[in-house]
Motif scaffolding. Structure first.
Motif, mmCIF file in Angstrom:
data_model
loop_
_atom_site.group_PDB
_atom_site.id
_atom_site.type_symbol
_atom_site.label_atom_id
_atom_site.label_comp_id
_atom_site.label_asym_id
_atom_site.label_seq_id
_atom_site.Cartn_x
_atom_site.Cartn_y
_atom_site.Cartn_z
ATOM 1 N N ASP A 69 81.263 64.144 41.747
ATOM 2 C CA ASP A 69 80.363 63.012 41.514
ATOM 3 C C ASP A 69 80.129 62.190 42.780
ATOM 4 O O ASP A 69 79.097 61.534 42.893
ATOM 5 C CB ASP A 69 80.929 62.112 40.413
ATOM 6 N N PRO A 80 75.874 62.179 42.217
ATOM 7 C CA PRO A 80 76.173 61.144 41.221
ATOM 8 C C PRO A 80 75.858 61.608 39.795
ATOM 9 O O PRO A 80 74.836 62.251 39.548
ATOM 10 C CB PRO A 80 75.273 59.975 41.645
ATOM 11 N N ASN A 81 76.785 61.308 38.893
ATOM 12 C CA ASN A 81 76.630 61.577 37.456
ATOM 13 C C ASN A 81 76.653 63.058 37.100
ATOM 14 O O ASN A 81 76.231 63.436 35.998
ATOM 15 C CB ASN A 81 75.327 60.943 36.917
#
Length: 218
Positions: free
Chosen positions: A150, A154-155
């Motif tokens: 992550d 990101p995510n």
């Protein structure tokens, strides 16, 4: 020869872009030991290793699962050479098949029609591209152990949950702290060493607290 889940594996004199001494001590990614043992208990005949590096998992699993074929993708030439040496050193080179960079068509081809393949994935953020059942339908019937990045994508954890929650049981595993107390041997020599040396020997030098998903088909 190393300890841990791949006890007895002969190791080369370096690791590719990862901690070396914890592998020799048998405590590398020790959070995953239950999942590795569960994977082995399933006795898969096909394991695809994405980001195989020098072969800690590819060679180790080939040793533990005598009938398994290992397809190991490693994009770096030094990693491929190290993996080949590791496989030969442990007499599993006839079952460890080394390939370069993996794209989604390569992964789908590797999975083929096998009914219960396993995918082991550590690709520094490329899991977003590769672990997509819409692009690689064979993933829907695969057990998947993936290191999450992550901090690079990101995510990505949430993305993978969304992609696989309908088809897989998902276990989220967090990295635990390391302690010099995990150093497995105590001798006069180790008692004389500064504690920082033992801290160094058990550290995996992670940039952030890491995590993994272990996903098994429902």
């Amino acid at each position: 020869m190393i300890e841990g889940p791949f006890q007895g594996m002969h190791y080369i004199d370096t690791a590719q872009s990862s901690a070396y001494i914890p592998k020799l001590l048998g405590i590398y990614e020790r959070e995953l030991t239950p999942q590795i043992e569960e994977l082995i208990s399933r006795q898969p005949v096909l394991i695809v290793d994405l980001g195989a590096a020098e072969g800690y998992y590819a060679v180790g699993l080939a040793m533990r699962i005598k009938n398994a074929q290992l397809i190991a993708f490693e994009m770096e030439q030094p990693g491929q050479a190290a993996l080949k040496k590791m496989a030969q050193l442990n007499n599993v080179d006839s079952r460890v098949h080394i390939h370069g960079k993996c794209e989604t068509p390569d992964l789908e081809k590797a999975l083929g029609n096998e009914s219960n393949p396993v995918v082991v994935c550590d690709v520094e953020g490329d899991e977003e591209k590769l672990l997509d059942p819409a692009a690689v339908p064979g993933l829907r019937r695969s057990s998947i152990l993936v290191e999450l990045h992550d901090f690079l994508v990101p995510n990505i954890t949430q993305t993978l949950f969304q992609r696989f929650e309908a088809t897989h049981h998902i276990e989220h595993i967090w990295q635990e702290s390391r302690s010099r107390d995990e150093f497995p041997w105590r001798t006069l020599g180790t008692t004389l060493l500064p504690g920082s040396y033992l801290d160094w020997s058990v550290s995996e030098w992670r940039p952030v607290r890491m995590a993994w998903l272990w996903m098994t088909p429902k």
